[in-house]
Scaffold this motif. Structure first.
Motif, PDB file in Angstrom:
ATOM      1  N   ARG A  32      31.415  22.337  38.227  1.00 60.86           N
ATOM      2  CA  ARG A  32      32.158  22.097  36.987  1.00 60.86           C
ATOM      3  C   ARG A  32      33.566  22.687  37.015  1.00 60.86           C
ATOM      4  N   TYR A  33      33.869  23.469  38.054  1.00 61.24           N
ATOM      5  CA  TYR A  33      35.159  24.155  38.105  1.00 61.24           C
ATOM      6  C   TYR A  33      36.048  23.637  39.230  1.00 61.24           C
ATOM      7  N   SER A  34      37.358  23.717  39.010  1.00 65.87           N
ATOM      8  CA  SER A  34      38.323  23.373  40.048  1.00 65.87           C
ATOM      9  C   SER A  34      38.451  24.531  41.028  1.00 65.87           C
ATOM     10  N   GLU A  35      39.170  24.291  42.116  1.00 69.88           N
ATOM     11  CA  GLU A  35      39.356  25.350  43.118  1.00 69.88           C
ATOM     12  C   GLU A  35      40.092  26.542  42.527  1.00 69.88           C
ATOM     13  N   ASP A  36      41.123  26.290  41.720  1.00 68.93           N
ATOM     14  CA  ASP A  36      41.868  27.389  41.085  1.00 68.93           C
ATOM     15  C   ASP A  36      40.985  28.165  40.116  1.00 68.93           C
ATOM     16  N   GLU A  37      40.109  27.454  39.406  1.00 68.58           N
ATOM     17  CA  GLU A  37      39.210  28.135  38.472  1.00 68.58           C
ATOM     18  C   GLU A  37      38.176  28.973  39.211  1.00 68.58           C
ATOM     19  N   LEU A  38      37.707  28.485  40.354  1.00 66.06           N
ATOM     20  CA  LEU A  38      36.762  29.265  41.153  1.00 66.06           C
ATOM     21  C   LEU A  38      37.417  30.527  41.707  1.00 66.06           C
ATOM     22  N   THR A  39      38.691  30.423  42.072  1.00 63.59           N
ATOM     23  CA  THR A  39      39.432  31.612  42.519  1.00 63.59           C
ATOM     24  C   THR A  39      39.483  32.648  41.405  1.00 63.59           C
ATOM     25  N   TYR A  40      39.765  32.170  40.199  1.00 58.73           N
ATOM     26  CA  TYR A  40      39.832  33.056  39.040  1.00 58.73           C
ATOM     27  C   TYR A  40      38.479  33.713  38.781  1.00 58.73           C
ATOM     28  N   LEU A  41      37.411  32.919  38.777  1.00 56.85           N
ATOM     29  CA  LEU A  41      36.076  33.449  38.478  1.00 56.85           C
ATOM     30  C   LEU A  41      35.596  34.424  39.546  1.00 56.85           C
ATOM     31  N   TYR A  42      35.981  34.177  40.784  1.00 61.02           N
ATOM     32  CA  TYR A  42      35.636  35.089  41.879  1.00 61.02           C
ATOM     33  C   TYR A  42      36.284  36.454  41.631  1.00 61.02           C
ATOM     34  N   ALA A  43      37.585  36.433  41.317  1.00 63.03           N
ATOM     35  CA  ALA A  43      38.296  37.682  41.027  1.00 63.03           C
ATOM     36  C   ALA A  43      37.718  38.359  39.783  1.00 63.03           C
ATOM     37  N   HIS A  44      37.386  37.555  38.774  1.00 64.96           N
ATOM     38  CA  HIS A  44      36.812  38.067  37.521  1.00 64.96           C
ATOM     39  C   HIS A  44      35.524  38.841  37.803  1.00 64.96           C
ATOM     40  N   ALA A  45      34.640  38.255  38.622  1.00 64.71           N
ATOM     41  CA  ALA A  45      33.368  38.909  38.933  1.00 64.71           C
ATOM     42  C   ALA A  45      33.581  40.178  39.756  1.00 64.71           C
ATOM     43  N   LEU A  46      34.548  40.161  40.663  1.00 66.07           N
ATOM     44  CA  LEU A  46      34.841  41.353  41.464  1.00 66.07           C
ATOM     45  C   LEU A  46      35.337  42.501  40.582  1.00 66.07           C
ATOM     46  N   LEU A  47      36.086  42.172  39.537  1.00 65.85           N
ATOM     47  CA  LEU A  47      36.572  43.215  38.622  1.00 65.85           C
ATOM     48  C   LEU A  47      35.422  43.843  37.838  1.00 65.85           C
ATOM     49  N   HIS A  48      34.394  43.061  37.521  1.00 68.07           N
ATOM     50  CA  HIS A  48      33.202  43.647  36.888  1.00 68.07           C
ATOM     51  C   HIS A  48      32.620  44.744  37.781  1.00 68.07           C
ATOM     52  N   ILE A  49      32.653  44.515  39.088  1.00 69.08           N
ATOM     53  CA  ILE A  49      32.078  45.483  40.032  1.00 69.08           C
ATOM     54  C   ILE A  49      32.978  46.703  40.170  1.00 69.08           C
ATOM     55  N   VAL A  50      34.281  46.474  40.372  1.00 73.69           N
ATOM     56  CA  VAL A  50      35.192  47.598  40.587  1.00 73.69           C
ATOM     57  C   VAL A  50      35.288  48.495  39.348  1.00 73.69           C
ATOM     58  N   LEU A  51      35.103  47.902  38.158  1.00 73.87           N
ATOM     59  CA  LEU A  51      35.157  48.682  36.917  1.00 73.87           C
ATOM     60  C   LEU A  51      33.779  49.145  36.446  1.00 73.87           C
ATOM     61  N   LYS A  52      32.767  48.922  37.294  1.00 76.06           N
ATOM     62  CA  LYS A  52      31.405  49.403  37.048  1.00 76.06           C
ATOM     63  C   LYS A  52      30.834  48.962  35.699  1.00 76.06           C
ATOM     64  N   HIS A  53      31.166  47.771  35.272  1.00 77.06           N
ATOM     65  CA  HIS A  53      30.688  47.296  33.974  1.00 77.06           C
ATOM     66  C   HIS A  53      29.164  47.240  33.857  1.00 77.06           C
ATOM     67  N   PRO A  54      28.419  46.816  34.883  1.00 79.88           N
ATOM     68  CA  PRO A  54      26.955  46.813  34.729  1.00 79.88           C
ATOM     69  C   PRO A  54      26.385  48.202  34.480  1.00 79.88           C
ATOM     70  N   TYR A  55      26.962  49.227  35.113  1.00 81.26           N
ATOM     71  CA  TYR A  55      26.427  50.582  34.981  1.00 81.26           C
ATOM     72  C   TYR A  55      26.922  51.295  33.732  1.00 81.26           C
ATOM     73  N   ARG A  56      28.005  50.814  33.145  1.00 83.42           N
ATOM     74  CA  ARG A  56      28.546  51.425  31.932  1.00 83.42           C
ATOM     75  C   ARG A  56      27.888  50.871  30.669  1.00 83.42           C
ATOM     76  N   GLN A  57      27.047  49.864  30.808  1.00 88.50           N
ATOM     77  CA  GLN A  57      26.389  49.264  29.644  1.00 88.50           C
ATOM     78  C   GLN A  57      25.474  50.254  28.933  1.00 88.50           C
ATOM     79  N   LYS A  58      24.684  50.990  29.727  1.00 90.54           N
ATOM     80  CA  LYS A  58      23.715  51.957  29.194  1.00 90.54           C
ATOM     81  C   LYS A  58      22.774  51.260  28.196  1.00 90.54           C
ATOM     82  N   THR A  59      22.727  51.689  26.932  1.00 89.14           N
ATOM     83  CA  THR A  59      21.764  51.124  25.981  1.00 89.14           C
ATOM     84  C   THR A  59      22.373  50.033  25.100  1.00 89.14           C
ATOM     85  N   ARG A  60      23.588  49.609  25.401  1.00 85.57           N
ATOM     86  CA  ARG A  60      24.260  48.612  24.570  1.00 85.57           C
ATOM     87  C   ARG A  60      23.635  47.223  24.760  1.00 85.57           C
TER      88      ARG A  60
END
Length: 406
Positions: free
Chosen positions: A59-87
């Motif tokens: 459903r996404y273009s090549e440019d959109e996939l580039t964006y989403l790839y970077a977006h997901a990597l930022l979730h990892i570098v900013l530790k978003h899954p581990y910062r959720q805690k009980t939220r």
């Protein structure tokens, strides 16, 4: 598109990151990428690996996939899954996406943001915990409104008075953060991940102009996590038992040479601490007990100590004040602080202390979420122990500030 074609695309994107966003390149080359079937989004992460659903990429273009790839990597570098805690997961995911999309809006050459991404310029330059709190309050208000009001809110895509876009529409299929517990990651894996993140962030910090939008989140992560016990002990030792120079106790080291130089002595022999506990904040009774337990454990290492506990909200609750010392331990007192629904007035604590015999070299420890302002002068050395990261900076001008996390 076949898997091999997508692998070629990801290879192309990684090379693009290498030339335009080196810190993303470090992540893309270091974080494991797994082709699988995801429950929600095309890209999902558990904080240590990136999972890609090939069926959802069409459903996404090549440019959109580039964006989403970077977006997901930022979730990892900013530790978003581990910062959720009980939220709550969905709202946390929405908050993280808003933060990342605001950060990526400042990037160049990072692809194109898909139209179904959530975006809100009015929440720019806020850490994800702050955004979550704002959205949580909005959600509570919407839940209390009528069905017509809810429909209006769901359809709202507006600009504020400054022309900034504001859109809180969020599709559950965009959830790209998986709910995890930090304990699930072994110490070895976590250490390896931290090394990758530190390397990536150090590269990002070297270019503060382009990555200025990341500075709030970077500052949240690069500060080392230090044991609250160790920080408190260091603070008490250096603050309460600071030595002063005096001729009443000459330095024996040089006496045999006929030189009478001043020696040192402790400013005070007994450790005296006042603990102000905010009963109107988000601090729980269990946290109160842990906090006081750590204080008692640290103080037990000193010869003599006296601790006075002042519960407060809009005023000091004098009827609930308790004390314990080196002769009557914390375990021997009947301790209970009922939660209040009122506000927080720290100035009331300062005014109360001015009526007591507190000295400037005594210590005041304040446990709170930090949702208050200070207009009165401090009366003694003060350590602010804040359990809401977003409020820590506002008290640095008044004294030492540390995060309460046990």
């Amino acid at each position: 598109m076949k898997t091999s074609s997508y692998e070629e695309l990801f290879q192309k994107v990684r090379i693009h990151f290498l030339f335009h966003h080196p810190f993303l390149s470090v992540l893309a080359l270091s974080i494991p990428t797994v082709f699988t079937t995801n429950a929600k989004s095309a890209f999902e992460t558990n904080g240590s690996a990136l999972e890609v659903d090939l069926q959802k990429l069409d459903r996404y273009s090549e440019d959109e996939l580039t964006y989403l790839y970077a977006h997901a990597l930022l979730h990892i570098v900013l530790k978003h899954p581990y910062r959720q805690k009980t939220r709550e997961l969905k709202l946390w995911n929405q908050s993280c996406d808003i933060v990342i999309n605001n950060i990526m809006a400042t990037f160049s050459d990072v692809g194109a943001m898909p139209e179904d991404e959530t975006f809100d310029e009015t929440l720019k330059d806020k850490c994800v915990e702050e955004v979550y709190e704002i959205l949580f309050k909005e959600q509570e208000e919407e839940n209390q409104g009528s069905s017509e009001e809810k429909e209006d809110n769901e359809a709202k895509v507006t600009s504020d008075e400054k022309g900034k876009l504001q859109a809180h529409i969020y599709d559950e299929s965009k959830q790209d953060i998986q709910e995890v517990a930090d304990e699930k990651t072994s110490s070895g894996e976590q250490e390896k991940l931290n090394g990758i993140i530190i390397q990536a962030l150090s590269i990002a910090q070297k270019n503060t102009t382009q990555y200025a939008g990341m500075l709030v989140e970077i500052d949240t992560l690069v500060k080392p996590e230090i044991s609250f016990y160790d920080v408190l002990k260091e603070y008490l030792v250096t603050s309460a038992f600071e030595k002063e120079t005096t001729f009443s106790k000459p330095n024996k080291r040089f006496a045999h040479m006929g030189l009478y130089l001043p020696g040192t002595k402790k400013k005070q022999e007994q450790l005296e601490v006042v603990v102000a506990l905010d009963s109107s904040s988000s601090v729980t009774m269990e946290e109160y007990k842990k906090f006081l337990g750590v204080i008692a454990e640290v103080c037990a290492g000193f010869y003599e100590y006296k601790i006075e506990v002042l519960p407060f909200d809009v005023d000091v609750k004098k009827e609930l004040i308790v004390s314990f010392d080196s002769f009557a331990s914390l375990d021997t007192i009947d301790f209970h602080i009922p939660k209040s629904d009122g506000g927080t007035n720290f100035d009331a604590v300062l005014r109360y202390l001015k009526t007591t015999e507190i000295r400037s070299d005594d210590l005041l420890l304040v446990l709170s979420d930090g949702e208050f302002e200070i207009s009165e002068h401090l009366v003694c050395q003060t350590l602010f122990v804040i359990n809401e990261k977003k409020n820590m900076r506002k008290f640095e001008q008044f004294g030492r500030v540390i995060e309460f996390s046990i």
